[in-house]
Design an enzyme around this catalytic site. Structure first.
Site, short mmCIF file in Angstrom:
data_model
loop_
_atom_site.label_atom_id
_atom_site.label_comp_id
_atom_site.label_asym_id
_atom_site.label_seq_id
_atom_site.Cartn_x
_atom_site.Cartn_y
_atom_site.Cartn_z
N ASN A 32 -10.04 -0.31 -0.60
CA ASN A 32 -8.58 -0.24 -0.52
C ASN A 32 -8.00 -0.85 -1.80
OD1 ASN A 32 -5.85 -0.58 0.02
ND2 ASN A 32 -6.15 -1.34 2.10
N CYS B 49 0.81 -1.22 0.00
CA CYS B 49 0.00 0.00 0.00
C CYS B 49 0.84 1.28 0.00
CB CYS B 49 -0.95 0.00 1.19
SG CYS B 49 -2.08 -1.41 1.21
N HIS C 92 -3.56 7.23 1.81
CA HIS C 92 -3.91 5.89 1.37
C HIS C 92 -5.32 5.58 1.86
CE1 HIS C 92 -4.07 1.67 0.76
NE2 HIS C 92 -3.85 1.35 2.02
#
Length: 323
Positions: free
Chosen positions: A280, A113, A250
């Site tokens: 996500n 990520c 993020h």
């Protein structure tokens, strides 16, 4: 001095939209449960035969068009991904070929990520050193292919997508008022591997494996680490959170975004939130959020942006960018 300035953004989401209600028909969950704990309402899932490189190419082409450039103007491609089309060669070289490029340098970065922040930092270093003049930095993922679709604690959290930026070398003064990337800070700590990982790989099981996560522990580390690296990055250039126009985080979980904002003393109306629309998307989530905020006009010339992310490893980082 040379600055690496973002001159174009682009993104791409697969056509298939999967709502929370659709997931509730597959696993023991509900729209209310997912929204309350994560803020996620839907995610996009890549079609059969639609690969990470395809998502990355679509985002890259839109970023190039937004910058007014074409592939011939680019001499560096860095792709952040944990889901490449193949074990090798790099997804970046596949994208390079699909863009019709037979020049330049292309390679991948694996930091999950945090990958886009890592890739952006490497591109900044290569541009400011004079080694390259223009770069495509892409975050692209088909995370749906790493999920255990019977595990309601993880399968509801992730989706597929891609985002890209075009960086170009420009002359700056060295002041924190320059347009471009002003500072970045990266960290990693391998002690926390077992909190967020995939239980397979070509060098161990010979299989892709599935994503495994201990969500409560990840949440606790994320809020602390992200607030810390944001403050560290701003301190490097003599600025504070109050100088930031927009946080581009993020997009893992709305609660993490809210917790980080509280630690920084910033209101949520200065945080770009897109997690509700695409869940996500790992390395793609920061450039997806950036492209959204550029496209809707929130981000204006001269704004100070703070990009931040944390992912498996653990890895985490932040970048201060003057738009």
């Amino acid at each position: 001095m040379i600055r690496a300035r973002i001159i174009g953004t682009g993104s791409y989401l697969p056509a298939d939209v999967v709502s929370n209600a659709a997931l509730a028909a597959r696993v023991d969950t509900s729209d209310e449960w997912i929204v309350e704990r994560t803020g996620i309402r839907q995610r996009h899932i890549a079609a059969e035969g639609e690969f990470t490189s395809d998502l990355g190419v679509a985002a890259a082409r839109r970023a190039l068009a937004n910058a007014g450039l074409d592939a011939a103007d680019i001499d560096l491609i860095i792709v952040a991904t944990a889901t490449p089309d193949q074990t090798f060669p790099a997804c970046a070289t596949v994208i390079q070929h699909k863009l019709g490029m037979v020049h330049g340098v292309a390679f991948d970065i694996a930091a999950v990520c945090s990958g886009f922040l890592y890739a952006l930092s490497v591109a900044d270093a290569l541009i400011t050193s004079g080694a390259h003049r223009a770069a495509l930095v892409i975050g692209a993922e088909t995370f749906s292919r790493l999920l255990d679709w019977e595990d309601r604690t993880t399968c509801v959290l992730f989706g597929d997508g891609a985002g890209a930026v075009v960086l170009r070398a420009e002359t700056g003064t060295g002041a924190n008022t320059d347009r471009g990337i002003l500072a970045h800070r990266l960290h990693s700590d391998g002690r926390y591997n077992d909190l967020l990982f995939v239980d397979g790989g070509p060098g161990s099981t010979g299989t892709t494996g599935k994503l495994r996560m201990k969500g409560k522990e990840v949440f606790r580390h994320a809020v602390t680490n992200l607030a810390g690296v944001v403050a560290e990055t701003l301190d490097t250039i003599g600025l504070s959170a109050s100088d930031v126009a927009w946080i581009i985080p993020h997009q893992a979980n709305l609660r993490i975004l809210e917790g980080t904002a509280r630690k920084l003393g910033l209101p949520m109306d200065r945080v770009v939130v897109t997690v509700d629309r695409h869940a996500n998307t790992s390395a793609a989530s920061v450039p997806l959020a950036l492209d959204t905020a550029v496209g809707d006009g929130r981000i204006q010339p001269g704004d100070l942006l703070l990009l931040e992310a944390m992912g498996g490893g653990f890895t985490w980082g932040a970048a201060a960018v003057r738009w």
